[in-house]
Design an enzyme around this catalytic site. Structure first.
Site, PDB file in Angstrom:
ATOM      1  N   ASP A  24      34.478 -35.506   4.496  1.00  0.00           N
ATOM      2  CA  ASP A  24      33.557 -35.309   5.637  1.00  0.00           C
ATOM      3  C   ASP A  24      34.217 -35.233   7.009  1.00  0.00           C
ATOM      4  O   ASP A  24      33.678 -35.779   7.986  1.00  0.00           O
ATOM      5  CB  ASP A  24      32.494 -36.418   5.644  1.00  0.00           C
ATOM      6  CG  ASP A  24      31.657 -36.450   4.370  1.00  0.00           C
ATOM      7  OD1 ASP A  24      31.845 -35.577   3.503  1.00  0.00           O
ATOM      8  OD2 ASP A  24      30.821 -37.369   4.232  1.00  0.00           O
ATOM      9  N   LYS A 129      27.763 -32.219  -0.174  1.00  0.00           N
ATOM     10  CA  LYS A 129      27.166 -33.356  -0.884  1.00  0.00           C
ATOM     11  C   LYS A 129      25.978 -33.901  -0.091  1.00  0.00           C
ATOM     12  O   LYS A 129      26.084 -34.115   1.124  1.00  0.00           O
ATOM     13  CB  LYS A 129      28.215 -34.448  -1.120  1.00  0.00           C
ATOM     14  CG  LYS A 129      28.813 -35.044   0.138  1.00  0.00           C
ATOM     15  CD  LYS A 129      29.893 -36.041  -0.239  1.00  0.00           C
ATOM     16  CE  LYS A 129      30.478 -36.777   0.928  1.00  0.00           C
ATOM     17  NZ  LYS A 129      29.569 -37.525   1.777  1.00  0.00           N
ATOM     18  N   VAL A 157      36.281 -39.686   6.819  1.00  0.00           N
ATOM     19  CA  VAL A 157      35.369 -40.565   7.560  1.00  0.00           C
ATOM     20  C   VAL A 157      34.017 -40.633   6.854  1.00  0.00           C
ATOM     21  O   VAL A 157      33.653 -39.728   6.115  1.00  0.00           O
ATOM     22  CB  VAL A 157      35.186 -40.038   8.998  1.00  0.00           C
ATOM     23  CG1 VAL A 157      36.489 -40.052   9.740  1.00  0.00           C
ATOM     24  CG2 VAL A 157      34.568 -38.642   9.054  1.00  0.00           C
ATOM     25  N   CYS A 162      30.997 -43.073   3.629  1.00  0.00           N
ATOM     26  CA  CYS A 162      31.228 -42.075   2.579  1.00  0.00           C
ATOM     27  C   CYS A 162      32.553 -42.252   1.847  1.00  0.00           C
ATOM     28  O   CYS A 162      32.658 -41.949   0.657  1.00  0.00           O
ATOM     29  CB  CYS A 162      31.098 -40.675   3.166  1.00  0.00           C
ATOM     30  SG  CYS A 162      29.388 -40.311   3.635  1.00  0.00           S
TER      31      CYS A 162
HETATM   32  C1  C5J Z   1      29.913 -40.506   6.358  1.00  0.00           C
HETATM   33  C2  C5J Z   1      27.997 -41.415   7.516  1.00  0.00           C
HETATM   34  N1  C5J Z   1      30.520 -39.346   6.114  1.00  0.00           N
HETATM   35  N2  C5J Z   1      28.712 -42.381   8.096  1.00  0.00           N
HETATM   36  N3  C5J Z   1      28.614 -40.465   6.750  1.00  0.00           N
HETATM   37  O1  C5J Z   1      30.512 -41.566   6.279  1.00  0.00           O
HETATM   38  O2  C5J Z   1      26.810 -41.357   7.690  1.00  0.00           O
END
Ligand code: C5J
Length: 221
Positions: A24, A129, A157, A162
């Site tokens: 992400d 996803k 991140v 995630c």
């Molecule tokens: C991820 C989130 N990618 N923090 N999403 O960690 O909402």
């Protein structure tokens, strides 16, 4: 086999059955005006790891490791975004709302794209996803099985959302999992520290952690 000085103890892996998953690294989490900022977060710490993730990508590509990128995003009709996710908190912009980088966390919108410095190159899989975990409702598991992968390196991140969710999913599916400490970040420094500790606690109950320099040393020699 290659042996890496990791925590809580050395990790031995076969590069021919190892893949890198970058979670992400999207504009919506990393740039001002996206989802992360709409939730009230300072995105600066996430921007700071982009060069380190780029170095990790270069290392993986140099050694022929399969690279998989994920993007957290939803269908334009939000049919894959349950109210429990969309209605969380009181952000300025919710998932699906129109922001400066298009609709927040929606497939195909500019904000859902990976930041340009970390873009996938030809042959690398990009998985969209709908969940926090990359195995949930995606073809990731089948793809890794097709490639004969048994060890996963993780970056991206956010560390405690995630990244950690996906590492726990991977652990349950039998993958040896390593998180690259300086190639992951959180909006909350204490959450990053706690996540690294809980991953490697109790004899690597979820997996291992190591800095990028250690992995470069192990692979490049
Ligand atoms: C991820 C989130 N990618 N923090 N999403 O960690 O909402």
């Amino acid at each position: 086999m290659v042996t890496l000085a990791a925590a809580p103890f050395d990790l031995s892996f076969d590069p021919s059955s190892t893949a890198l998953i970058v979670i992400d690294m999207q504009r919506d989490f990393i740039e001002p005006g996206g989802f992360g900022a709409a939730l009230g977060n300072d995105v600066t710490p996430l921007q700071a790891i982009v060069p380190t993730v780029a170095r990790l990508l270069a290392l993986a590509r140099r050694h022929g490791l399969p690279v998989i990128h994920t993007r957290e995003c939803h269908m334009p009709d939000l049919s894959d975004c349950p109210p429990t996710k969309r209605d969380r908190g009181a952000p300025d912009l919710r998932i699906g709302d129109a922001g400066p980088m298009g609709r927040i966390l929606i497939v195909g919108e500019p904000g859902a794209e990976i930041v340009p410095d970390l873009a996938a190159i030809e042959g690398e899989l990009v998985i969209d996803k709908p969940g926090k975990g990359a195995f949930y409702a995606t073809p990731l598991g089948e793809h890794l099985a097709d490639l004969g992968i048994s060890t996963l390196f993780f970056a991206g991140v956010t560390t405690e959302v995630c990244v950690q969710t996906t590492m726990r999913e991977a652990n349950d599916r039998g993958f040896y999992s390593l998180l690259i400490e300086d190639a992951t970040e959180s909006y909350f420094p204490a959450f990053k520290t706690a996540t690294l500790e809980m991953i490697r606690a109790q004899g690597a109950i979820v997996g291992w952690t190591a800095p990028l320099a250690a992995l470069e040393g192990a692979l490049d020699g």
